[in-house]
Write a protein that holds these residues in place. Structure first.
Motif, PDB file in Angstrom:
ATOM      1  N   GLY A   1       0.799  -1.201  -0.173  1.00  0.00           N
ATOM      2  CA  GLY A   1      -0.077  -0.109  -0.164  1.00  0.00           C
ATOM      3  C   GLY A   1       0.969   1.502   0.058  1.00  0.00           C
ATOM      4  O   GLY A   1       0.514   2.195  -0.804  1.00  0.00           O
ATOM      5  N   LYS A   2       1.778   1.306   0.733  1.00  0.00           N
ATOM      6  CA  LYS A   2       2.626   2.492   0.965  1.00  0.00           C
ATOM      7  C   LYS A   2       3.548   2.706  -0.484  1.00  0.00           C
ATOM      8  O   LYS A   2       3.417   3.757  -0.966  1.00  0.00           O
ATOM      9  N   GLY A   3       3.740   1.655  -1.231  1.00  0.00           N
ATOM     10  CA  GLY A   3       4.529   1.699  -2.420  1.00  0.00           C
ATOM     11  C   GLY A   3       3.447   2.206  -3.448  1.00  0.00           C
ATOM     12  O   GLY A   3       4.088   3.165  -4.296  1.00  0.00           O
ATOM     13  N   GLN A   4       2.355   1.631  -3.424  1.00  0.00           N
ATOM     14  CA  GLN A   4       1.322   2.334  -4.395  1.00  0.00           C
ATOM     15  C   GLN A   4       1.040   3.788  -4.346  1.00  0.00           C
ATOM     16  O   GLN A   4       1.018   4.609  -5.144  1.00  0.00           O
ATOM     17  N   MET A   5       0.978   4.198  -2.834  1.00  0.00           N
ATOM     18  CA  MET A   5       0.915   5.758  -2.592  1.00  0.00           C
ATOM     19  C   MET A   5       1.977   6.483  -3.121  1.00  0.00           C
ATOM     20  O   MET A   5       1.633   7.491  -4.012  1.00  0.00           O
ATOM     21  N   ARG A   6       3.186   5.943  -2.766  1.00  0.00           N
ATOM     22  CA  ARG A   6       4.440   6.658  -3.273  1.00  0.00           C
ATOM     23  C   ARG A   6       4.619   6.945  -4.760  1.00  0.00           C
ATOM     24  O   ARG A   6       4.755   7.805  -5.215  1.00  0.00           O
ATOM     25  N   GLY A   7       4.390   5.754  -5.476  1.00  0.00           N
ATOM     26  CA  GLY A   7       4.461   5.739  -6.957  1.00  0.00           C
ATOM     27  C   GLY A   7       3.002   6.616  -7.642  1.00  0.00           C
ATOM     28  O   GLY A   7       3.457   7.337  -8.420  1.00  0.00           O
ATOM     29  N   GLY A   8       2.143   6.364  -6.870  1.00  0.00           N
ATOM     30  CA  GLY A   8       0.990   7.099  -7.652  1.00  0.00           C
ATOM     31  C   GLY A   8       1.120   8.675  -7.418  1.00  0.00           C
ATOM     32  O   GLY A   8       0.814   9.442  -8.387  1.00  0.00           O
ATOM     33  N   LEU A   9       1.622   9.166  -6.335  1.00  0.00           N
ATOM     34  CA  LEU A   9       2.152  10.513  -6.092  1.00  0.00           C
ATOM     35  C   LEU A   9       3.197  10.915  -6.965  1.00  0.00           C
ATOM     36  O   LEU A   9       2.776  11.945  -7.806  1.00  0.00           O
ATOM     37  N   VAL A  10       4.409  10.401  -7.156  1.00  0.00           N
ATOM     38  CA  VAL A  10       5.236  10.742  -7.857  1.00  0.00           C
ATOM     39  C   VAL A  10       5.107  11.065  -9.422  1.00  0.00           C
ATOM     40  O   VAL A  10       5.235  11.883 -10.208  1.00  0.00           O
ATOM     41  N   LEU A  11       4.435   9.533  -9.861  1.00  0.00           N
ATOM     42  CA  LEU A  11       4.270   9.434 -11.227  1.00  0.00           C
ATOM     43  C   LEU A  11       2.973  10.511 -11.729  1.00  0.00           C
ATOM     44  O   LEU A  11       3.062  10.899 -12.749  1.00  0.00           O
ATOM     45  N   GLY A  12       2.089  10.835 -10.863  1.00  0.00           N
ATOM     46  CA  GLY A  12       1.227  11.715 -11.152  1.00  0.00           C
ATOM     47  C   GLY A  12       1.355  13.167 -10.977  1.00  0.00           C
ATOM     48  O   GLY A  12       0.728  14.129 -11.624  1.00  0.00           O
ATOM     49  N   LEU A  13       2.829  13.583 -10.917  1.00  0.00           N
ATOM     50  CA  LEU A  13       3.253  14.811 -10.937  1.00  0.00           C
ATOM     51  C   LEU A  13       4.254  14.937 -11.908  1.00  0.00           C
ATOM     52  O   LEU A  13       5.311  15.886 -11.859  1.00  0.00           O
ATOM     53  N   GLU A  14       4.242  14.271 -13.208  1.00  0.00           N
ATOM     54  CA  GLU A  14       5.065  14.200 -14.077  1.00  0.00           C
ATOM     55  C   GLU A  14       4.842  15.357 -15.299  1.00  0.00           C
ATOM     56  O   GLU A  14       5.871  15.440 -16.023  1.00  0.00           O
ATOM     57  N   ASP A  15       3.874  16.231 -15.268  1.00  0.00           N
ATOM     58  CA  ASP A  15       3.395  17.003 -16.150  1.00  0.00           C
ATOM     59  C   ASP A  15       2.856  18.533 -15.434  1.00  0.00           C
ATOM     60  O   ASP A  15       2.663  18.362 -14.353  1.00  0.00           O
ATOM     61  N   THR A  16       3.124  19.321 -16.297  1.00  0.00           N
ATOM     62  CA  THR A  16       2.716  20.786 -15.972  1.00  0.00           C
ATOM     63  C   THR A  16       1.320  20.915 -15.135  1.00  0.00           C
ATOM     64  O   THR A  16       1.047  21.631 -14.245  1.00  0.00           O
ATOM     65  N   GLY A  17       0.307  20.252 -15.863  1.00  0.00           N
ATOM     66  CA  GLY A  17      -1.000  20.036 -15.492  1.00  0.00           C
ATOM     67  C   GLY A  17      -1.228  19.669 -14.065  1.00  0.00           C
ATOM     68  O   GLY A  17      -1.962  20.383 -13.307  1.00  0.00           O
TER      69      GLY A  17
END
Length: 436
Positions: free
Chosen positions: A356-372
């Motif tokens: 669960g921690k891994g999913q949260m960390r990855g989701g956060l960082v990968l979700g901030l890869e673009d300007t929008g």
């Protein structure tokens, strides 16, 4: 005018700065010098749950009307100005805020700010536009109702919170939309679309000083800049009583049954939200999650099964969604209740917590890869949080979640009375056994 640095960034990138202009208008930027795009958002701190009964549906109605025309641009000119340079412009309405946004090349930042500021500050809201968009919104409501996987979430909120602003649909209803007059919509617009309630967030290859200059100039041209005072948040209506044990069945001849089973969760500022996030990810956040494995992989009872959380200023939701064949719903609900009860009593395993921690960390960082997405993060943060929490701190908070914290939040949330919403061909079928 005051400017502060909210996050220093690294090597010239990721610097977040904030300036408060006269009248309380806030401007926040994040620099991404290695990209050629810029995302601009104008966030108004008013959402559907802030509507008085006579204004129900007005927030989303305005989202449509503001693109219909201003003293300097017609509807076609608004969209053509941005699309003609290869950009995109749109908006969305939520329960507690509304956002108007554009994404363009960095060279076209002045135009994007000018168009969005014009739209947000100077909409004409003509009677003719109100009537034409009334029909469009009624079509949107009908389209939304025709998608049971979306509609079941609104029925769940309505049953969970009752007839309160937070329990009502963002779009409004056919009745409330037909009842809204042009004058009431205009009154709502003039009351809330003001600098103290507004945040302008910009992310990309930008200079903060230049953004502030462009925003100030655009608001001055509209005669919307000036005065003094700090931002005053609009009224937020309470959700009413605590968690409810209720069932709402919408009888429809659908090929698939759609259900949401859940209860109240945590507010967005509750420090325990990180533990709840880990629990949610492990319980129903992906193909390896417990509910997906039990419902789909082991038994083949459904195609889609997941859990979710939603946070508001003073309350929240935790729920489980499943789409299954109508004849399998009893088996699905039985598994859901058994698994939720088991997790409430025993929590989840150490392996599930780490996943669960891994999913949260990855989701956060990968979700901030673009300007929008970064523009949304800083804009929403300025609007609804006291401070902007750096990404590294969020990652640290996730990593610091302990098994004891997960167990505690599981007991608290999953032991509460449950609410169930179902859409499917069930007539007067009794589902109360699954929430008792």
């Amino acid at each position: 005018m005051t400017t502060t640095t909210l996050h220093p960034g690294r090597d010239g990138a990721g610097v977040v700065q904030r300036t408060v202009l006269p009248g309380g208008l806030r401007v926040v930027t994040e620099t991404m010098p290695t990209v050629r795009s810029v995302a601009v958002g104008m966030w108004v701190g008013i959402g559907s749950r802030d509507e008085a009964p006579e204004h129900t549906g007005a927030t989303h109605f305005l989202e449509h009307l503001l693109f219909k025309g201003t003293p300097t641009r017609g509807a076609l000119e608004i969209s053509a100005a941005i699309e003609g340079i290869g950009g995109e412009i749109n908006a969305f309405t939520a329960k507690e805020y509304t956002c108007y946004y554009a994404r363009v090349l960095d060279d076209d930042l002045p135009l994007a700010i000018d168009v969005l500021a014009d739209v947000v500050t100077s909409s004409l809201i003509t009677p003719e536009d109100v009537e034409s968009e009334r029909g469009v919104i009624l079509e949107e409501i009908a389209m939304h109702d025709d998608d049971p996987s979306d509609a079941v979430h609104e029925h769940f909120s309505a049953e969970l919170y009752g007839d309160t602003p937070v329990g009502r649909p963002i779009l409004g209803s056919e009745e409330t939309i037909n009842a809204l007059s042009r004058d009431r919509i205009a009154e709502y617009y003039q009351r809330y679309y003001l600098p103290p309630h507004t945040v302008v967030s910009v992310c990309g290859n930008v200079s903060h000083e230049r953004v502030v200059e462009l925003v100030a100039a655009a608001y001055q041209r509209a005669g919307a800049l000036g005065g003094s005072g700090q931002p005053v948040p609009p009224r937020l209506s309470g959700p009413g009583a605590g968690p409810r044990s209720g069932v709402r069945v919408v009888d429809r001849p659908t090929e698939q049954a759609n259900l949401v089973l859940g209860t109240t969760g945590l507010s967005r500022t509750d420090d325990r939200r990180f533990a709840l996030g880990v629990l949610n990810a492990a319980l129903g956040g992906g193909m390896s999650s417990r509910l997906f494995q039990e419902i789909r992989e082991k038994r083949g009872l459904a195609y889609s099964a997941y859990s979710f959380t939603s946070q508001y200023a003073d309350t929240g939701q935790f729920g489980v969604y499943v789409g299954c064949l109508p004849g399998k719903i009893d088996d699905v609900l039985k598994i859901c209740r058994e698994e939720l009860a088991r997790v409430a009593a025993e929590s989840i395993s150490a392996e599930e917590i780490e996943r669960g921690k891994g999913q949260m960390r990855g989701g956060l960082v990968l979700g901030l890869e673009d300007t929008g997405s970064r523009m949304s993060r800083i804009g929403k943060s300025e609007l609804v949080y006291d401070t902007l929490m750096p990404v590294d701190e969020i990652l640290s908070r996730i990593e610091a979640v302990t098994p004891e914290e997960v167990a505690s939040i599981a007991r608290e949330i999953l032991s509460q009375p449950m609410t169930l919403a179902v859409i499917g061909p069930y007539g007067d079928k009794d589902f109360t056994q699954f929430v008792a």
